[in-house]
Design a protein around this motif. Sequence first.
Motif, PDB file in Angstrom:
ATOM      1  N   HIS A  46      34.870  32.529  36.592  1.00  0.00           N
ATOM      2  CA  HIS A  46      36.084  32.917  37.323  1.00  0.00           C
ATOM      3  C   HIS A  46      35.897  32.820  38.850  1.00  0.00           C
ATOM      4  O   HIS A  46      35.223  31.927  39.321  1.00  0.00           O
ATOM      5  N   SER A  47      36.479  33.737  39.606  1.00  0.00           N
ATOM      6  CA  SER A  47      36.572  33.592  41.062  1.00  0.00           C
ATOM      7  C   SER A  47      35.536  34.428  41.808  1.00  0.00           C
ATOM      8  O   SER A  47      35.208  35.542  41.388  1.00  0.00           O
ATOM      9  N   TYR A  48      35.089  33.868  42.951  1.00  0.00           N
ATOM     10  CA  TYR A  48      34.153  34.566  43.832  1.00  0.00           C
ATOM     11  C   TYR A  48      34.548  34.308  45.278  1.00  0.00           C
ATOM     12  O   TYR A  48      34.796  33.161  45.667  1.00  0.00           O
ATOM     13  N   ASN A  49      34.579  35.374  46.073  1.00  0.00           N
ATOM     14  CA  ASN A  49      34.791  35.215  47.511  1.00  0.00           C
ATOM     15  C   ASN A  49      33.505  34.718  48.159  1.00  0.00           C
ATOM     16  O   ASN A  49      32.450  35.355  48.029  1.00  0.00           O
ATOM     17  N   ALA A  50      33.599  33.599  48.864  1.00  0.00           N
ATOM     18  CA  ALA A  50      32.436  33.030  49.544  1.00  0.00           C
ATOM     19  C   ALA A  50      32.645  33.149  51.046  1.00  0.00           C
ATOM     20  O   ALA A  50      33.010  32.193  51.736  1.00  0.00           O
ATOM     21  N   ALA A  51      32.454  34.363  51.555  1.00  0.00           N
ATOM     22  CA  ALA A  51      32.581  34.632  52.987  1.00  0.00           C
ATOM     23  C   ALA A  51      31.886  35.946  53.274  1.00  0.00           C
ATOM     24  O   ALA A  51      31.787  36.816  52.403  1.00  0.00           O
ATOM     25  N   SER A 100      35.776  40.744  50.501  1.00  0.00           N
ATOM     26  CA  SER A 100      34.538  41.352  50.014  1.00  0.00           C
ATOM     27  C   SER A 100      33.663  40.309  49.332  1.00  0.00           C
ATOM     28  O   SER A 100      34.150  39.506  48.531  1.00  0.00           O
ATOM     29  N   PHE A 101      32.362  40.355  49.635  1.00  0.00           N
ATOM     30  CA  PHE A 101      31.435  39.458  48.928  1.00  0.00           C
ATOM     31  C   PHE A 101      30.594  40.223  47.895  1.00  0.00           C
ATOM     32  O   PHE A 101      29.574  39.739  47.403  1.00  0.00           O
ATOM     33  N   PHE A 125      23.359  36.902  44.178  1.00  0.00           N
ATOM     34  CA  PHE A 125      23.261  35.987  45.321  1.00  0.00           C
ATOM     35  C   PHE A 125      22.966  36.761  46.599  1.00  0.00           C
ATOM     36  O   PHE A 125      23.579  37.787  46.868  1.00  0.00           O
ATOM     37  N   GLN A 126      22.023  36.244  47.370  1.00  0.00           N
ATOM     38  CA  GLN A 126      21.678  36.846  48.659  1.00  0.00           C
ATOM     39  C   GLN A 126      22.021  35.871  49.781  1.00  0.00           C
ATOM     40  O   GLN A 126      21.520  34.744  49.806  1.00  0.00           O
TER      41      GLN A 126
END
Length: 303
Positions: free
Chosen positions: A223-228, A278-279, A287-288
């Motif tokens: 699904h979806s992930y914020n990449a910021a 939000s990440f 993920f780091q």
Amino acid sequence: MSKNVLLTGGTGFIGKYLTDLLIANGFSVSVLSRSERKNTPEITYYKWDLDRNFIEEEAILKADYIVHLAGEGIVEKRWTAKRKKELLESRVKPIDLIGSVLKKNNKILDAFVSASAVGIYGAKTSEEIRTEESDPANDFLGSTCQTWEEAVDQIGALNIRTVKIRTGIVLGKNEGFLKKMAPSFKFGFGAILGTGKQYVPWIHIQDLCQIYLKAIVDPAMHHSYNAAITDNTTNAILSKTLANVYGYTLWLPRVPEFLLKIALGEMSDAVLKGERVSFEKLQKAGFQFQYTNLEAALSLCVH
């Protein structure tokens, strides 16, 4: 044999960085291109033509993973009715075309990973920090991103794992966002846009490509992930920091909103408004981020 990753938009800014990372991690890479390109020992190019609804099917049949990065630049031209249609179709038509080939050949990918954008939360500014569960906005950016992601969901309906990477502005050396913004700042003519209070979700290109790599190899990602980066970066903070990186203090007055609206039309919303995101979901996935300091990230990109 190494697993194969097929890229749309593979010759663009993000695609070039991601290609290098994939090859370094032992993948073979294929790229869909509208023009004839000579294969290299590491990259195989295949032709496609969205206007003719044509694609070399071997590219799809050979792929274990597909990463969809193709799409016209959001702030390249004014948002006329024609341009809005181009922006949407350049993102959705490739997915529809790929999906038709997958169905025709009963091809099951290990994963389909697609770009999306934090623009799904809309061209507005508030103090809320948007998560992946936040509702899409009803404006042009929000509805475009929502339609884009719904097209990806049709790939998911084929029993294929799908991941959508909602990206903020991408910081890279002489590329992307900074390719447009840096020249004026480099020569001392940088300025804050509008009120400067609009948030600017950002990510360094290397972190973004690592997120794509994780989305490919981690079967738990869906699904979806914020990449910021989740921080308080506004246009004012970004502008002042970029000027500082170039060794001076901003001296020009802010660019008034009305001038930007005259110059850019509705597209001015993309630069005059912005939300925080939000990440946390990415962090919970393991993920780091390597680049979380704005000034340090900008320094790497402009020096």
